[in-house]
Every structure is written in C-alpha cells, then in structure tokens.
Motif scaffolding. Structure first.
Motif, PDB file in Angstrom:
ATOM      1  N   VAL A 103       0.854  -1.182   0.000  1.00  0.00           N
ATOM      2  CA  VAL A 103       0.000   0.000   0.000  1.00  0.00           C
ATOM      3  C   VAL A 103       0.891   1.234   0.000  1.00  0.00           C
ATOM      4  N   ALA A 104       0.504   2.227  -0.781  1.00  0.00           N
ATOM      5  CA  ALA A 104       1.223   3.499  -0.763  1.00  0.00           C
ATOM      6  C   ALA A 104       0.863   4.229   0.527  1.00  0.00           C
ATOM      7  N   LEU A 105       1.857   4.489   1.359  1.00  0.00           N
ATOM      8  CA  LEU A 105       1.617   5.130   2.640  1.00  0.00           C
ATOM      9  C   LEU A 105       1.517   6.634   2.467  1.00  0.00           C
ATOM     10  N   PRO A 106       0.583   7.262   3.177  1.00  0.00           N
ATOM     11  CA  PRO A 106       0.490   8.726   3.088  1.00  0.00           C
ATOM     12  C   PRO A 106       1.652   9.371   3.822  1.00  0.00           C
ATOM     13  N   SER A 107       2.053  10.507   3.331  1.00  0.00           N
ATOM     14  CA  SER A 107       3.124  11.237   4.010  1.00  0.00           C
ATOM     15  C   SER A 107       2.476  12.262   4.936  1.00  0.00           C
ATOM     16  N   LEU A 108       2.661  12.072   6.218  1.00  0.00           N
ATOM     17  CA  LEU A 108       2.091  12.972   7.216  1.00  0.00           C
ATOM     18  C   LEU A 108       3.201  13.796   7.843  1.00  0.00           C
ATOM     19  N   GLU A 109       2.874  15.013   8.163  1.00  0.00           N
ATOM     20  CA  GLU A 109       3.816  15.869   8.866  1.00  0.00           C
ATOM     21  C   GLU A 109       3.994  15.340  10.285  1.00  0.00           C
ATOM     22  N   PRO A 110       5.186  15.466  10.852  1.00  0.00           N
ATOM     23  CA  PRO A 110       5.393  14.996  12.230  1.00  0.00           C
ATOM     24  C   PRO A 110       4.471  15.693  13.235  1.00  0.00           C
ATOM     25  N   GLY A 111       4.145  16.945  12.987  1.00  0.00           N
ATOM     26  CA  GLY A 111       3.247  17.666  13.891  1.00  0.00           C
ATOM     27  C   GLY A 111       1.853  17.062  13.926  1.00  0.00           C
ATOM     28  N   VAL A 112       1.391  16.559  12.788  1.00  0.00           N
ATOM     29  CA  VAL A 112       0.072  15.921  12.741  1.00  0.00           C
ATOM     30  C   VAL A 112       0.078  14.661  13.590  1.00  0.00           C
ATOM     31  N   VAL A 113       1.142  13.900  13.487  1.00  0.00           N
ATOM     32  CA  VAL A 113       1.234  12.665  14.274  1.00  0.00           C
ATOM     33  C   VAL A 113       1.316  12.993  15.757  1.00  0.00           C
ATOM     34  N   LEU A 114       2.149  13.971  16.113  1.00  0.00           N
ATOM     35  CA  LEU A 114       2.340  14.300  17.525  1.00  0.00           C
ATOM     36  C   LEU A 114       1.117  14.927  18.173  1.00  0.00           C
ATOM     37  N   PHE A 115       0.382  15.744  17.445  1.00  0.00           N
ATOM     38  CA  PHE A 115      -0.722  16.478  18.049  1.00  0.00           C
ATOM     39  C   PHE A 115      -2.103  15.917  17.752  1.00  0.00           C
ATOM     40  N   VAL A 116      -2.233  15.027  16.778  1.00  0.00           N
ATOM     41  CA  VAL A 116      -3.551  14.489  16.428  1.00  0.00           C
ATOM     42  C   VAL A 116      -3.671  13.014  16.769  1.00  0.00           C
ATOM     43  N   PHE A 117      -2.698  12.203  16.385  1.00  0.00           N
ATOM     44  CA  PHE A 117      -2.816  10.753  16.546  1.00  0.00           C
ATOM     45  C   PHE A 117      -2.263  10.246  17.874  1.00  0.00           C
ATOM     46  N   LEU A 118      -1.151  10.783  18.337  1.00  0.00           N
ATOM     47  CA  LEU A 118      -0.507  10.260  19.528  1.00  0.00           C
ATOM     48  C   LEU A 118      -1.283  10.498  20.822  1.00  0.00           C
ATOM     49  N   PRO A 119      -1.823  11.680  21.091  1.00  0.00           N
ATOM     50  CA  PRO A 119      -2.535  11.877  22.365  1.00  0.00           C
ATOM     51  C   PRO A 119      -3.720  10.934  22.593  1.00  0.00           C
ATOM     52  N   PRO A 120      -4.592  10.690  21.601  1.00  0.00           N
ATOM     53  CA  PRO A 120      -5.673   9.735  21.878  1.00  0.00           C
ATOM     54  C   PRO A 120      -5.165   8.317  22.143  1.00  0.00           C
ATOM     55  N   LEU A 121      -4.102   7.908  21.450  1.00  0.00           N
ATOM     56  CA  LEU A 121      -3.551   6.575  21.689  1.00  0.00           C
ATOM     57  C   LEU A 121      -2.953   6.465  23.096  1.00  0.00           C
ATOM     58  N   LEU A 122      -2.232   7.497  23.518  1.00  0.00           N
ATOM     59  CA  LEU A 122      -1.665   7.473  24.864  1.00  0.00           C
ATOM     60  C   LEU A 122      -2.750   7.526  25.927  1.00  0.00           C
ATOM     61  N   PHE A 123      -3.774   8.328  25.703  1.00  0.00           N
ATOM     62  CA  PHE A 123      -4.872   8.408  26.658  1.00  0.00           C
ATOM     63  C   PHE A 123      -5.583   7.067  26.778  1.00  0.00           C
ATOM     64  N   ASP A 124      -5.841   6.429  25.669  1.00  0.00           N
ATOM     65  CA  ASP A 124      -6.511   5.130  25.686  1.00  0.00           C
ATOM     66  C   ASP A 124      -5.663   4.087  26.403  1.00  0.00           C
ATOM     67  N   ALA A 125      -4.367   4.080  26.116  1.00  0.00           N
ATOM     68  CA  ALA A 125      -3.482   3.113  26.762  1.00  0.00           C
ATOM     69  C   ALA A 125      -3.387   3.378  28.263  1.00  0.00           C
ATOM     70  N   ALA A 126      -3.354   4.653  28.678  1.00  0.00           N
ATOM     71  CA  ALA A 126      -3.273   4.967  30.098  1.00  0.00           C
ATOM     72  C   ALA A 126      -4.595   4.670  30.807  1.00  0.00           C
ATOM     73  N   PHE A 127      -5.693   4.887  30.107  1.00  0.00           N
ATOM     74  CA  PHE A 127      -7.014   4.663  30.701  1.00  0.00           C
ATOM     75  C   PHE A 127      -7.260   3.185  30.946  1.00  0.00           C
ATOM     76  N   ARG A 128      -6.774   2.341  30.052  1.00  0.00           N
ATOM     77  CA  ARG A 128      -6.987   0.904  30.201  1.00  0.00           C
ATOM     78  C   ARG A 128      -5.954   0.313  31.111  1.00  0.00           C
TER      79      ARG A 128
END
Length: 77
Positions: A52-77
């Motif tokens: 699959v052709a992977l999308p190119s995302l800016e590091p800021g998008v990953v740090l501020f959009v995708f990472l916080p919900p994943l960390l919150f979910d992992a900490a909550f569980r």
C-alpha cells in the motif's frame, strides 16, 4: 483548483487510515491484544509489505492528532 485535488487526496488517505485502524481494532479485540500494540504491529506489517502506498504525514500531525488519543486510551486501560 489544485488545492481541491490535494485536499481530496488527503481526505481519501485519512479515510483509508481510519478504516484500517478500525479493522485492526476489531482484530485486536478478537485476539485480545491491546489496541496500541495491534496498531503498531499492523503499521509495521503494512510498511514492510510495500503493498500500500503510505500517506506522508507531517510529524506535527502525528504528535498532536494521533498520539494523544492513543496514549490516553493506553493509560485509561
């Protein structure tokens, strides 16, 4: 008109990313794995297979959009 095409492609890539994350989430629940672990394993599998052709995302998008919900979910569980 070029900006419309770029935005449409970005939205399409994000939609596929969300669909893939949902499928990985269902598989993780079935296998009784933590969601974050399943996402990392699925991401590695897709990246290494080059199927699959992977999308190119800016590091800021990953740090501020995708990472916080994943960390919150992992900490909550």
């Amino acid at each position: 008109m070029e900006h419309g095409i770029v935005v449409e492609a970005l939205i399409r890539q994000l939609a596929w990313l969300l669909l893939g994350a949902a499928l990985v989430g269902m598989l993780a629940r079935w296998l009784r794995l933590p969601y974050a672990v399943a996402l990392v394993a699925g991401g590695l599998l897709v990246a290494e297979s080059h199927a699959v052709a992977l999308p190119s995302l800016e590091p800021g998008v990953v740090l501020f959009v995708f990472l916080p919900p994943l960390l919150f979910d992992a900490a909550f569980r």
